[in-house]
Scaffold this motif. Structure first.
Motif, short mmCIF file in Angstrom:
data_model
loop_
_atom_site.label_atom_id
_atom_site.label_comp_id
_atom_site.label_asym_id
_atom_site.label_seq_id
_atom_site.Cartn_x
_atom_site.Cartn_y
_atom_site.Cartn_z
N THR A 1 -2.37 1.98 5.46
CA THR A 1 -1.63 2.51 4.30
C THR A 1 -2.52 3.42 3.46
O THR A 1 -2.08 4.49 3.02
CB THR A 1 -1.06 1.36 3.46
N ASP B 1 -2.93 6.62 5.35
CA ASP B 1 -1.71 7.43 5.24
C ASP B 1 -1.61 8.08 3.86
O ASP B 1 -1.17 9.22 3.74
CB ASP B 1 -0.47 6.59 5.51
N PHE B 2 -2.00 7.34 2.82
CA PHE B 2 -2.00 7.92 1.47
C PHE B 2 -2.87 9.19 1.44
O PHE B 2 -2.43 10.24 0.97
CB PHE B 2 -2.51 6.91 0.44
N ALA C 1 3.08 5.96 0.25
CA ALA C 1 2.25 4.79 0.56
C ALA C 1 3.07 3.50 0.49
O ALA C 1 2.89 2.61 1.33
CB ALA C 1 1.06 4.72 -0.39
#
Length: 128
Positions: A64, A67-68, A104
């Motif tokens: 996560t 990905d942020f 996110a």
């Protein structure tokens, strides 16, 4: 990772499309078609890098966070490349930050679904 990639990718791209349209178009007047193609490009890259590699190796919290960062930098880059006129008090960095924050949250939930689906598939294959 035993997963139906078509289903997972469709779910991810659909969720990101909603996020990008909501944040960029409704929140900051970015044309919807720009928000749509940016969400598709970011989604495809993030699926390959984040969901198929980072999530598998490091788990949900790290994936996560990755990905942020990926969504933030790719969104900022694509908005900068487009270089259209936005409000004078808004910057591309701020738009990318808001988009990455909302993404996110969506990614955390998506990763949970993906991991749950992977466990269910492993259980089904082990009982055969």
């Amino acid at each position: 990772m035993q997963v139906n990639h078509g289903k997972a990718l469709s779910l991810k791209l659909g969720a990101l499309l909603v996020v990008f349209i909501a944040v960029l178009t409704l929140g900051f007047d970015v044309p919807w078609y720009h928000a749509a193609w940016i969400s598709i490009a970011v989604g495809l890259i993030a699926y390959g890098v984040g969901d198929m590699f980072v999530l598998r190796k490091f788990g949900n919290p790290i994936a996560t966070a990755a990905d942020f960062g990926l969504v933030f930098f790719l969104t900022w880059f694509f908005l900068w490349i487009l270089d259209f006129d936005i409000g004078t008090e808004t910057s591309f960095v701020l738009l990318a930050l808001y988009t990455a924050l909302v993404t996110a949250v969506v990614e955390f939930v998506f990763h949970g679904w993906l991991l749950k689906h992977k466990r269910e598939e492993a259980h089904i294959h082990s009982t055969r």
